[in-house]
Write a protein that holds these residues in place. Structure first.
Motif, short mmCIF file in Angstrom:
data_model
loop_
_atom_site.label_atom_id
_atom_site.label_comp_id
_atom_site.label_asym_id
_atom_site.label_seq_id
_atom_site.Cartn_x
_atom_site.Cartn_y
_atom_site.Cartn_z
N LYS A 113 0.94 -1.30 -0.23
CA LYS A 113 -0.10 -0.19 0.18
C LYS A 113 1.02 1.29 0.07
O LYS A 113 1.55 1.17 0.62
N SER A 114 0.35 2.05 -0.87
CA SER A 114 1.98 3.51 -1.56
C SER A 114 0.63 3.76 -0.19
O SER A 114 -0.02 4.14 -0.10
N LEU A 115 2.16 5.19 0.69
CA LEU A 115 2.01 6.32 1.34
C LEU A 115 2.08 7.10 1.05
O LEU A 115 2.19 8.86 1.56
N SER A 116 2.44 7.06 -0.27
CA SER A 116 3.31 9.03 -0.70
C SER A 116 3.68 8.60 -1.82
O SER A 116 3.25 8.09 -2.69
N ASP A 117 2.69 9.95 -2.83
CA ASP A 117 2.67 10.21 -3.86
C ASP A 117 4.06 10.87 -4.93
O ASP A 117 4.19 11.21 -5.43
N MET A 121 7.35 4.42 -0.74
CA MET A 121 6.76 4.39 0.98
C MET A 121 5.75 3.71 1.14
O MET A 121 4.65 3.82 0.20
N PHE A 122 5.77 2.25 1.14
CA PHE A 122 5.21 1.18 1.07
C PHE A 122 4.86 0.83 2.25
O PHE A 122 5.34 0.47 3.03
N LEU A 123 3.87 0.39 3.30
CA LEU A 123 3.40 -0.27 3.88
C LEU A 123 2.51 -1.63 2.95
O LEU A 123 1.54 -1.40 2.89
N SER A 124 3.26 -2.79 3.88
CA SER A 124 2.96 -4.36 2.63
C SER A 124 2.61 -5.31 4.34
O SER A 124 3.39 -5.56 5.45
N LEU A 125 1.40 -6.19 3.49
CA LEU A 125 1.29 -6.85 4.03
C LEU A 125 1.19 -8.37 3.15
O LEU A 125 0.86 -8.44 2.12
N GLY A 126 1.88 -9.38 4.22
CA GLY A 126 2.15 -10.64 3.31
C GLY A 126 1.37 -12.06 4.56
O GLY A 126 1.60 -11.73 5.27
N PHE A 337 4.73 5.34 -12.02
CA PHE A 337 4.78 4.70 -10.92
C PHE A 337 5.87 5.05 -10.07
O PHE A 337 6.94 5.09 -10.58
N HIS A 338 5.88 4.56 -8.37
CA HIS A 338 7.16 4.43 -7.72
C HIS A 338 7.08 2.57 -7.32
O HIS A 338 5.82 2.51 -7.29
N ASP A 339 8.35 2.66 -7.36
CA ASP A 339 8.44 0.98 -6.94
C ASP A 339 9.02 0.75 -5.77
O ASP A 339 9.69 1.67 -4.93
N PRO A 340 8.25 -0.54 -4.90
CA PRO A 340 8.94 -0.70 -3.84
C PRO A 340 10.12 -1.58 -3.96
O PRO A 340 10.39 -2.34 -4.19
N ARG A 341 10.76 -1.32 -3.47
CA ARG A 341 12.13 -1.40 -3.71
C ARG A 341 13.61 -1.45 -2.73
O ARG A 341 12.78 -1.09 -1.62
#
Length: 342
Positions: A113-117, A121-126, A337-341
């Protein structure tokens, strides 16, 4: 000074007392799903395949051989900055004289889940869950019951009541992670994560004892990547895990240097570093990145009380990974797009 303080604070978490656990890898950063299913997809690209092979204790006993293979595929969700990752973790381990063999097949899913435009910046649930099988070679088991008073007699019964030397069970894990970029032009990145493994407390007894089950395991993970200049950077990793009375702390620092005339389009990266598994092993690491391939080699120098027998020899690990794009003609991150990395 600020970057130096970050490095010092990060290394201080290695001071937690620990005792070794069962299946583990020294290049733990190459097995993200075993650490935390919410670490799936934290790379620049569309898909990643990683494999690690570990050979341990060859110096004084039957070797412990462990292999890990994981694959991850991610794609953007809708028109926003969210991502979804599907993954698969396969693990094989064969340990000791009795050939205790563990095989795991674990699919995983992770939503970012992106937290910034304005920046990644991502919050991830796995979630990860699947089938585990453990087998034992009873023909290689020896017990006190086979001692006839003067010598070992393999013709005597071993006295064990194991009727079927295999165990099957379902296993599941949950995790959460936070991943972001920071610094000038978002050149640095970091992540932290928390995972809860064996959440269903699976039964784990060759004697079919219903009271024997796996203790849940918690894992705290973190990583920081800090640029020194256009050509070099430091990467810091650390994990702390606890399962029942056992704990393990491992972490360290890697230094990477890009080889090539253009730091934005370089063919090779050379990495050296050292990891420490607290009260167990000092682990030198060497790594070479060749375009989309990464090849790593490490060796455990045993520093525990076992080094009297092992002569400080532990085990070596070899890792290989590949990161690719589904469309070779586009950049690693789609426009907009921003990429979680990491």
């Amino acid at each position: 000074m600020r970057q130096q303080r970050i490095i010092i604070i990060f290394l201080l978490i290695l001071g937690t007392a620990a005792r070794a656990q069962d299946i583990h890898f020294s290049q733990f950063y190459e097995t993200p799903l075993l650490r935390n299913p919410a670490l799936a997809g934290l790379f620049t690209g569309d898909y990643r395949v990683q494999t690690v092979f570990r050979d341990q204790w060859n110096s004084f006993t039957d070797a412990y051989r462990t292999g890990s293979l994981n694959a991850e595929l991610k794609w953007p969700v809708g028109n926003g900055n969210d991502y979804f990752t599907t993954a698969l973790q396969v693990l094989y381990d064969k340990a000791g004289t009795a050939a205790l063999t563990t095989t795991e097949l674990l699919p995983a899913f992770n939503y970012h889940k992106s937290l910034s435009d304005n920046k990644p910046m991502f919050l991830s649930l796995g979630f990860m869950g699947g089938l585990v099988e453990k087998t034992l070679d009873l023909s290689k088991v020896t017990t006190n019951s086979q001692f006839n008073g003067t010598a070992y007699d393999p013709a005597l019964p071993n006295g064990e009541t194991i009727l079927t030397p295999n165990v099957h069970y379902l296993d599941g894990s949950l995790g959460i992670s936070f991943n972001t970029a920071f610094g000038a032009e978002n050149a640095n990145s970091m992540y932290v994560g928390f995972a809860y493994h064996h959440l269903n407390r699976p039964k784990n007894s060759f004697y079919k004892n219903p009271t024997v089950e796996l203790d849940p395991k918690i894992v705290l993970s973190g990583g920081v990547k800090i640029g020194v200049n256009d050509y070099s950077y430091f990467t810091l990793y650390a994990d702390y895990s606890r399962q029942g009375p056992s704990t393990e702390t491992i972490g360290g620092v890697l230094y990477s240097y890009k080889l090539g005339p253009d730091p934005d389009n370089y063919p090779y990266t050379f990495t050296l570093g050292t990891l420490l598994r607290w009260n167990d092993a000092l682990i030198p690491v060497i790594k070479l990145e060749m375009y989309s391939f990464n090849l790593g080699l490490s060796y455990d120098v045993n520093v525990s009380r076992l080094n009297t027998v092992s002569n400080s020899r532990g085990g070596f690990e070899l890792s290989l990974s590949y990161i690719g794009l589904l469309d070779r003609n586009r950049e690693k991150t789609p426009a907009g797009f921003h990429d979680p990395r990491f």
